[in-house]
Motif scaffolding. Structure first.
Motif, mmCIF file in Angstrom:
data_model
loop_
_atom_site.group_PDB
_atom_site.id
_atom_site.type_symbol
_atom_site.label_atom_id
_atom_site.label_comp_id
_atom_site.label_asym_id
_atom_site.label_seq_id
_atom_site.Cartn_x
_atom_site.Cartn_y
_atom_site.Cartn_z
ATOM 1 N N GLU A 169 -179.166 -69.620 -38.877
ATOM 2 C CA GLU A 169 -178.429 -68.603 -38.127
ATOM 3 C C GLU A 169 -177.199 -69.198 -37.456
ATOM 4 O O GLU A 169 -176.105 -68.603 -37.485
ATOM 5 N N LEU B 221 -174.374 -69.816 -40.004
ATOM 6 C CA LEU B 221 -173.603 -68.632 -40.380
ATOM 7 C C LEU B 221 -172.549 -68.303 -39.326
ATOM 8 O O LEU B 221 -171.420 -67.927 -39.657
ATOM 9 N N LYS B 222 -172.912 -68.441 -38.067
ATOM 10 C CA LYS B 222 -171.924 -68.216 -37.000
ATOM 11 C C LYS B 222 -170.793 -69.234 -37.088
ATOM 12 O O LYS B 222 -169.616 -68.897 -36.926
ATOM 13 N N GLY C 273 -168.428 -68.331 -39.920
ATOM 14 C CA GLY C 273 -167.566 -67.196 -39.601
ATOM 15 C C GLY C 273 -166.403 -67.591 -38.710
ATOM 16 O O GLY C 273 -165.260 -67.187 -38.942
#
Length: 304
Positions: free
Chosen positions: A57, A60-61, A64
């Protein structure tokens, strides 16, 4: 944050005084300090099982924010190149030969290996020592900033190039800064469970993963510090592997802008290879200007 800037300024002054000496060992010492710093950061991450379970998780941040920061800086670098640099070039860009030797990646790979070794040691409970509440990491951070200051202060050719080029040299680091912050803010607005201030703090590391991750971990916690570490490592890796494609799409300044702070060291070989040696001085100046801004910006946004 003031103490960090003072340490870097002191290093710059020491480098200026020692500018007559070659000090070929300096880059190796800096690399060693970065390896130690990343080992301890990895150790703390690996020892935190709850945080380790959220690594996907967090990744993914980080991805981005990296994409947003890179796109913002690349778009502005393309405008600066077309408006102020391209018309001054005497020759068209020659087609670059394919890369057959990736030896310039070895330093980055060694640093990343230290981080993963540290994470494994923390995860498996090896070397059950404490880092003194982060004291070891901060001591290494101060040493690193001092050495980086020495490295910049002793570079006589850098100041001569700035005097020769004038205001055009300032445009690229300014464009990288503005584009990075704009792209990071947009990414933070789009990502779920992410404050814009936090994404700005992460993006303003501009590839300086060692400094930004330590400062964010200290002010905002280990979870956000891990996102900062991954995001800024990813920015460096993308620059190293995608520089020729950036150049074709966004122009010759794109690899420099993408490299952020690392344009003066880690990503400099690939910048020279693809953008050309005539842009080496600009790349060093670009990184040297952004370098002292990182602790200021990360500290400011991290405190919001």
């Amino acid at each position: 944050m003031i103490s960090l800037l003072l340490v870097m300024a002191l290093g710059g002054y020491a480098g200026f005084l020692l500018r007559k000496y070659r000090m070929a060992f300096l880059s190796t010492v800096i690399q060693g300090v970065i390896c130690l710093l990343l080992f301890f950061l990895g150790f703390e991450l690996g020892a935190d099982r709850a945080l380790l379970g959220k690594i996907g998780e967090l990744g993914l941040k980080a991805a981005g924010i990296t994409v947003g920061a890179l796109l913002g800086s690349l778009l502005l670098s393309a405008w600066i190149y077309q408006s102020f640099f391209k018309r001054l070039e005497n020759n068209t860009i020659s087609k670059q030969p394919p890369v057959k030797d990736w030896g310039f990646l070895k330093d980055s790979l060694a640093v990343f290996a230290c981080f993963f070794v540290g994470m494994a040691c923390g995860g498996f409970g090896f070397f059950s020592f404490a880092t003194g509440g982060g004291n070891v990491v901060f001591i290494l951070l101060y040493i690193l900033l001092f050495l980086v200051g020495v490295n910049v202060g002793k570079d006589r050719g850098l100041f001569a190039a700035v005097r020769q080029q004038g205001f055009r040299f300032v445009l690229l680091p300014l464009g990288t800064l503005v584009g990075t912050l704009a792209g990071s803010a947009l990414a933070g607005w789009m990502l779920p469970d992410m404050r814009i201030w936090d994404s700005l703090a992460i993006g303003s590391g501009m590839g300086y993963y060692s400094v930004s991750s330590v400062l964010i971990s200290h002010s905002r916690g280990a979870e956000l510090g891990s996102v900062a570490l991954m995001a800024n490592i990813l920015r460096e890796l993308i620059t190293l592997f995608c520089a020729p494609y950036m150049l074709r799409i966004f122009g010759r300044l794109a690899p420099i802008s993408a490299g952020g702070v690392t344009s003066m060291d880690i990503t400099l070989p690939v910048i020279i290879r693809f953008s050309g040696k005539e842009y080496a001085a600009l790349a060093v100046f670009h990184g040297a200007v952004l370098d002292p801004l990182v602790p200021v910006l990360v500290g400011f946004f991290g405190a919001m």
